[in-house]
Design a protein around this motif. Structure first.
Motif, PDB file in Angstrom:
ATOM      1  N   VAL A 119      -9.256   3.481 -21.399  1.00 23.95           N
ATOM      2  CA  VAL A 119      -9.317   4.175 -22.677  1.00 23.95           C
ATOM      3  C   VAL A 119      -9.509   5.650 -22.355  1.00 23.95           C
ATOM      4  O   VAL A 119     -10.513   6.040 -21.765  1.00 23.95           O
ATOM      5  CB  VAL A 119     -10.460   3.664 -23.583  1.00 23.95           C
ATOM      6  CG1 VAL A 119     -10.356   4.304 -24.971  1.00 23.95           C
ATOM      7  CG2 VAL A 119     -10.443   2.142 -23.692  1.00 23.95           C
ATOM      8  N   LEU A 120      -8.507   6.449 -22.716  1.00 14.30           N
ATOM      9  CA  LEU A 120      -8.512   7.876 -22.414  1.00 14.30           C
ATOM     10  C   LEU A 120      -8.533   8.698 -23.693  1.00 14.30           C
ATOM     11  O   LEU A 120      -7.995   8.279 -24.712  1.00 14.30           O
ATOM     12  CB  LEU A 120      -7.268   8.258 -21.610  1.00 14.30           C
ATOM     13  CG  LEU A 120      -7.094   7.616 -20.246  1.00 14.30           C
ATOM     14  CD1 LEU A 120      -5.747   7.998 -19.646  1.00 14.30           C
ATOM     15  CD2 LEU A 120      -8.232   8.020 -19.319  1.00 14.30           C
ATOM     16  N   ILE A 142      -7.337  15.615 -20.455  1.00 13.96           N
ATOM     17  CA  ILE A 142      -7.347  14.156 -20.544  1.00 13.96           C
ATOM     18  C   ILE A 142      -8.509  13.638 -19.701  1.00 13.96           C
ATOM     19  O   ILE A 142      -8.642  13.999 -18.530  1.00 13.96           O
ATOM     20  CB  ILE A 142      -6.017  13.545 -20.028  1.00 13.96           C
ATOM     21  CG1 ILE A 142      -4.803  14.179 -20.699  1.00 13.96           C
ATOM     22  CG2 ILE A 142      -6.034  12.022 -20.203  1.00 13.96           C
ATOM     23  CD1 ILE A 142      -4.700  13.992 -22.180  1.00 13.96           C
ATOM     24  N   ARG A 143      -9.330  12.787 -20.325  1.00 13.96           N
ATOM     25  CA  ARG A 143     -10.492  12.232 -19.624  1.00 13.96           C
ATOM     26  C   ARG A 143     -10.792  10.843 -20.180  1.00 13.96           C
ATOM     27  O   ARG A 143     -10.334  10.495 -21.266  1.00 13.96           O
ATOM     28  CB  ARG A 143     -11.699  13.136 -19.780  1.00 13.96           C
ATOM     29  CG  ARG A 143     -12.163  13.262 -21.229  1.00 13.96           C
ATOM     30  CD  ARG A 143     -13.604  13.730 -21.301  1.00 13.96           C
ATOM     31  NE  ARG A 143     -14.058  14.003 -22.636  1.00 13.96           N
ATOM     32  CZ  ARG A 143     -14.442  13.084 -23.531  1.00 13.96           C
ATOM     33  NH1 ARG A 143     -14.383  11.803 -23.233  1.00 13.96           N
ATOM     34  NH2 ARG A 143     -14.876  13.436 -24.732  1.00 13.96           N
ATOM     35  N   PRO A 144     -11.584  10.054 -19.455  1.00 13.32           N
ATOM     36  CA  PRO A 144     -11.982   8.743 -19.984  1.00 13.32           C
ATOM     37  C   PRO A 144     -12.821   8.899 -21.249  1.00 13.32           C
ATOM     38  O   PRO A 144     -13.628   9.824 -21.364  1.00 13.32           O
ATOM     39  CB  PRO A 144     -12.811   8.130 -18.854  1.00 13.32           C
ATOM     40  CG  PRO A 144     -12.366   8.852 -17.619  1.00 13.32           C
ATOM     41  CD  PRO A 144     -12.039  10.243 -18.072  1.00 13.32           C
ATOM     42  N   VAL A 145     -12.641   7.994 -22.181  1.00 16.29           N
ATOM     43  CA  VAL A 145     -13.479   7.939 -23.370  1.00 16.29           C
ATOM     44  C   VAL A 145     -14.867   7.483 -22.955  1.00 16.29           C
ATOM     45  O   VAL A 145     -15.021   6.684 -22.028  1.00 16.29           O
ATOM     46  CB  VAL A 145     -12.854   6.972 -24.413  1.00 16.29           C
ATOM     47  CG1 VAL A 145     -13.859   6.565 -25.483  1.00 16.29           C
ATOM     48  CG2 VAL A 145     -11.628   7.601 -25.069  1.00 16.29           C
ATOM     49  N   THR A 146     -15.887   7.986 -23.634  1.00 17.37           N
ATOM     50  CA  THR A 146     -17.259   7.548 -23.415  1.00 17.37           C
ATOM     51  C   THR A 146     -17.814   6.986 -24.727  1.00 17.37           C
ATOM     52  O   THR A 146     -17.236   7.190 -25.801  1.00 17.37           O
ATOM     53  CB  THR A 146     -18.167   8.708 -22.958  1.00 17.37           C
ATOM     54  OG1 THR A 146     -18.302   9.642 -24.030  1.00 17.37           O
ATOM     55  CG2 THR A 146     -17.601   9.399 -21.719  1.00 17.37           C
ATOM     56  N   ARG A 147     -18.938   6.332 -24.635  1.00 16.55           N
ATOM     57  CA  ARG A 147     -19.585   5.794 -25.836  1.00 16.55           C
ATOM     58  C   ARG A 147     -19.889   6.909 -26.829  1.00 16.55           C
ATOM     59  O   ARG A 147     -19.843   6.713 -28.037  1.00 16.55           O
ATOM     60  CB  ARG A 147     -20.863   5.051 -25.453  1.00 16.55           C
ATOM     61  CG  ARG A 147     -21.501   4.329 -26.627  1.00 16.55           C
ATOM     62  CD  ARG A 147     -22.843   3.705 -26.259  1.00 16.55           C
ATOM     63  NE  ARG A 147     -23.349   2.832 -27.291  1.00 16.55           N
ATOM     64  CZ  ARG A 147     -23.850   3.237 -28.454  1.00 16.55           C
ATOM     65  NH1 ARG A 147     -23.869   4.515 -28.749  1.00 16.55           N
ATOM     66  NH2 ARG A 147     -24.306   2.366 -29.334  1.00 16.55           N
ATOM     67  N   GLU A 148     -20.184   8.101 -26.329  1.00 14.28           N
ATOM     68  CA  GLU A 148     -20.502   9.237 -27.193  1.00 14.28           C
ATOM     69  C   GLU A 148     -19.305   9.690 -28.028  1.00 14.28           C
ATOM     70  O   GLU A 148     -19.465  10.429 -28.993  1.00 14.28           O
ATOM     71  CB  GLU A 148     -21.039  10.409 -26.355  1.00 14.28           C
ATOM     72  CG  GLU A 148     -22.427  10.165 -25.784  1.00 14.28           C
ATOM     73  CD  GLU A 148     -22.451   9.143 -24.642  1.00 14.28           C
ATOM     74  OE1 GLU A 148     -21.468   9.053 -23.872  1.00 14.28           O
ATOM     75  OE2 GLU A 148     -23.458   8.408 -24.542  1.00 14.28           O
ATOM     76  N   ASP A 149     -18.127   9.249 -27.678  1.00 13.68           N
ATOM     77  CA  ASP A 149     -16.916   9.592 -28.430  1.00 13.68           C
ATOM     78  C   ASP A 149     -16.678   8.654 -29.611  1.00 13.68           C
ATOM     79  O   ASP A 149     -15.687   8.805 -30.333  1.00 13.68           O
ATOM     80  CB  ASP A 149     -15.674   9.514 -27.517  1.00 13.68           C
ATOM     81  CG  ASP A 149     -15.694  10.534 -26.409  1.00 13.68           C
ATOM     82  OD1 ASP A 149     -16.096  11.686 -26.662  1.00 13.68           O
ATOM     83  OD2 ASP A 149     -15.291  10.178 -25.288  1.00 13.68           O
ATOM     84  N   ALA A 150     -17.556   7.689 -29.825  1.00 16.88           N
ATOM     85  CA  ALA A 150     -17.303   6.627 -30.806  1.00 16.88           C
ATOM     86  C   ALA A 150     -16.939   7.156 -32.184  1.00 16.88           C
ATOM     87  O   ALA A 150     -15.998   6.663 -32.809  1.00 16.88           O
ATOM     88  CB  ALA A 150     -18.509   5.691 -30.894  1.00 16.88           C
ATOM     89  N   ALA A 151     -17.650   8.150 -32.691  1.00 16.04           N
ATOM     90  CA  ALA A 151     -17.361   8.656 -34.043  1.00 16.04           C
ATOM     91  C   ALA A 151     -15.971   9.273 -34.117  1.00 16.04           C
ATOM     92  O   ALA A 151     -15.220   9.029 -35.070  1.00 16.04           O
ATOM     93  CB  ALA A 151     -18.424   9.664 -34.468  1.00 16.04           C
TER      94      ALA A 151
END
Length: 151
Positions: free
Chosen positions: A50-51, A8-17
């Motif tokens: 947002v995780l 479990i980790r914070p969402v990043t912009r790179e995770d958008a897709a």
């Protein structure tokens, strides 16, 4: 959940897709570009969380979005605004882990109450939340009205 399960980790912009693809499974299709714009707005806010749950294969297995809510009529609380686990990975403990992380975050910020809204049509989610200790407190209608320009 087995040892070595999703991280479990914070969402990043790179995770958008990947976040967008999972949103589609939840019934809210969105392009990766539009999701990136939303994430840019949310990720820098102190009252938003947002995780992501990342599987051993490196793929996003699920995400959760929660926010601190300051309301006039009730005490401050944390509300789960969205939760989705990839279809093949449901019922494996990922959702429970994501909810538990949000609850820890909220408690650490001094909140004493959690809240989640679940559409009556999402019958599979109701027992999930009840098993996590959430109790149904009301049924309500939701109204929306478009205003302004483009979304």
């Amino acid at each position: 959940m087995t040892p070595g399960g999703p991280h479990i980790r914070p969402v990043t912009r790179e995770d958008a897709a990947a976040v967008a693809a999972l949103s589609g499974q939840l019934g809210y299709p969105i392009s990766a570009e539009a999701m990136a714009t939303r994430l840019e707005r949310l990720l820098g806010r102190d009252n938003q969380l947002v995780l992501a749950a990342v599987g051993g294969d490196g793929a996003l297995a699920g995400w959760i979005h929660a926010a601190e809510q300051d309301l006039v009529e009730t005490e401050r609380r944390c509300e789960i605004l969205g939760l989705v686990v990839e279809g093949r990975r449901r019922r494996s403990g990922i959702g429970r882990r994501l909810v538990a992380e949000v609850e820890r975050w909220a408690a650490g910020r001094g909140m004493r109450q959690m809240s989640v809204r679940s559409n009556v049509a999402r019958e599979e989610s109701h027992p999930f939340y009840e098993a996590q200790g959430y109790g149904r407190v009301k049924t309500q209608q939701v109204y929306r009205k478009p205003i302004g320009g483009s979304p």
